[in-house]
Design a protein around this motif. Structure first.
Motif, PDB file in Angstrom:
ATOM      1  N   GLY A 182       0.835  -1.196   0.000  1.00  0.00           N
ATOM      2  CA  GLY A 182       0.000   0.000   0.000  1.00  0.00           C
ATOM      3  C   GLY A 182       0.867   1.242   0.000  1.00  0.00           C
ATOM      4  N   SER A 183       2.091   1.089   0.485  1.00  0.00           N
ATOM      5  CA  SER A 183       3.079   2.161   0.449  1.00  0.00           C
ATOM      6  C   SER A 183       4.443   1.515   0.235  1.00  0.00           C
ATOM      7  N   ALA A 184       5.407   2.360  -0.097  1.00  0.00           N
ATOM      8  CA  ALA A 184       6.738   1.824  -0.391  1.00  0.00           C
ATOM      9  C   ALA A 184       7.798   2.887  -0.174  1.00  0.00           C
ATOM     10  N   GLU A 185       8.961   2.427   0.236  1.00  0.00           N
ATOM     11  CA  GLU A 185      10.110   3.312   0.243  1.00  0.00           C
ATOM     12  C   GLU A 185      10.348   3.707  -1.218  1.00  0.00           C
TER      13      GLU A 185
ATOM     14  N   ALA B 248      10.413   1.096  -4.530  1.00  0.00           N
ATOM     15  CA  ALA B 248       9.343   1.133  -5.526  1.00  0.00           C
ATOM     16  C   ALA B 248       9.906   1.432  -6.910  1.00  0.00           C
ATOM     17  N   ALA B 249      10.860   2.351  -6.991  1.00  0.00           N
ATOM     18  CA  ALA B 249      11.466   2.698  -8.279  1.00  0.00           C
ATOM     19  C   ALA B 249      12.200   1.503  -8.874  1.00  0.00           C
ATOM     20  N   LEU B 250      12.901   0.739  -8.025  1.00  0.00           N
ATOM     21  CA  LEU B 250      13.626  -0.436  -8.518  1.00  0.00           C
ATOM     22  C   LEU B 250      12.682  -1.492  -9.076  1.00  0.00           C
TER      23      LEU B 250
ATOM     24  N   ALA C 292      16.375 -14.414  -8.335  1.00  0.00           N
ATOM     25  CA  ALA C 292      17.119 -14.274  -7.074  1.00  0.00           C
ATOM     26  C   ALA C 292      16.926 -12.915  -6.407  1.00  0.00           C
ATOM     27  N   ALA C 293      15.936 -12.140  -6.841  1.00  0.00           N
ATOM     28  CA  ALA C 293      15.639 -10.858  -6.198  1.00  0.00           C
ATOM     29  C   ALA C 293      14.938 -11.101  -4.864  1.00  0.00           C
ATOM     30  N   VAL C 294      15.075 -10.126  -3.957  1.00  0.00           N
ATOM     31  CA  VAL C 294      14.476 -10.195  -2.629  1.00  0.00           C
ATOM     32  C   VAL C 294      13.728  -8.889  -2.365  1.00  0.00           C
ATOM     33  N   ALA C 295      12.454  -8.994  -1.999  1.00  0.00           N
ATOM     34  CA  ALA C 295      11.663  -7.840  -1.578  1.00  0.00           C
ATOM     35  C   ALA C 295      11.296  -8.033  -0.118  1.00  0.00           C
TER      36      ALA C 295
ATOM     37  N   LEU D  44       6.422  -1.845   1.283  1.00  0.00           N
ATOM     38  CA  LEU D  44       7.631  -2.354   0.641  1.00  0.00           C
ATOM     39  C   LEU D  44       8.794  -1.532   1.177  1.00  0.00           C
ATOM     40  N   THR D  45       9.658  -2.163   1.980  1.00  0.00           N
ATOM     41  CA  THR D  45      10.743  -1.421   2.620  1.00  0.00           C
ATOM     42  C   THR D  45      12.076  -1.566   1.900  1.00  0.00           C
ATOM     43  N   GLU D  46      12.225  -2.652   1.137  1.00  0.00           N
ATOM     44  CA  GLU D  46      13.502  -2.875   0.462  1.00  0.00           C
ATOM     45  C   GLU D  46      13.303  -3.780  -0.742  1.00  0.00           C
ATOM     46  N   PHE D  47      14.123  -3.545  -1.780  1.00  0.00           N
ATOM     47  CA  PHE D  47      14.154  -4.423  -2.936  1.00  0.00           C
ATOM     48  C   PHE D  47      15.602  -4.559  -3.359  1.00  0.00           C
ATOM     49  N   TRP D  48      16.053  -5.809  -3.477  1.00  0.00           N
ATOM     50  CA  TRP D  48      17.453  -6.107  -3.787  1.00  0.00           C
ATOM     51  C   TRP D  48      17.522  -7.098  -4.936  1.00  0.00           C
ATOM     52  N   THR D  49      18.492  -6.892  -5.817  1.00  0.00           N
ATOM     53  CA  THR D  49      18.742  -7.856  -6.888  1.00  0.00           C
ATOM     54  C   THR D  49      20.223  -8.175  -6.907  1.00  0.00           C
ATOM     55  N   PRO D  50      20.582  -9.393  -7.314  1.00  0.00           N
ATOM     56  CA  PRO D  50      22.007  -9.776  -7.332  1.00  0.00           C
ATOM     57  C   PRO D  50      22.798  -9.087  -8.423  1.00  0.00           C
TER      58      PRO D  50
END
Length: 184
Positions: free
Chosen positions: A136-139, A143-145, A154-157, A175-181
């Motif tokens: 409903g909201s995101a850092e 969100a941009a990523l 292998a991405a992690v949200a 959504l507090t974090e989104f990471w990709t390898p």
């Protein structure tokens, strides 16, 4: 006594903040085998431990992992969990394979409230869909990523919400974090 008080006369504490780490399986081979039995590629076998390292870096004591029964998700989890300081209880859940976001939410709604933080290891388009639908909201950076990259292998949200698992519904998380390898 108010409705918020228990029979002992004490007021219940605030609902805990819960975290869902949504992980897409690492890169898998395209082969003549069935989709369910596709193994990881060499790149996937390198990226899965990196996803595990990212999970470990959160410092969260994951209490449960819900993993699709597909070969590529089981391999991803086996390599990722080796990077965690403590292995969470793992449930290989058939309903996660090829699940829609709604089906994934239904699985999460069944989680016992004793579990505070969990890992969900699944497939696209379900993992991207559930991430977008729950948030409903995101850092802004996270969100941009997701908007720019989609949800690569292998991405992690990381999503957080407050309340019991049965209250998890579209728009109820952040959504507090989104990471990709492989950033960029």
């Amino acid at each position: 006594m108010s409705a918020a008080e228990s029979s002992t006369g004490t007021t219940p504490g605030p609902s805990p903040v819960r975290t869902i780490a949504v992980v897409r399986h690492a890169k898998a081979e395209w082969s003549d085998s069935s989709d369910h039995e596709r193994p990881l590629t060499d790149r996937g076998r390198l990226d899965a431990p990196a996803a595990g390292s990212r999970l470990a870096a959160t410092g969260l004591p994951f209490g449960l992992a819900l993993c699709s029964t597909a070969t590529r998700t089981r391999e991803t989890w086996r390599l990722a969990v080796a990077e965690l300081p403590r292995r969470p209880r793992t449930v290989y859940e058939e309903r996660v394979y090829e699940a829609s976001p709604g089906e994934l939410i239904a699985v999460l709604n069944e989680v016992d409230d004793d579990v505070q933080d969990l890992v969900l290891i699944g497939h696209n388009p379900g993992v991207q869909g559930i991430t977008e639908i729950l948030a409903g909201s995101a850092e802004p950076e996270a969100a941009a990523l997701v908007g720019r990259r989609g949800f690569p292998t292998a991405a992690v949200a990381l999503l957080t919400f407050t309340g019991p698992w049965k209250s998890l519904e579209p728009g109820s998380a952040t959504l507090t974090e989104f990471w990709t390898p492989h950033p960029g």
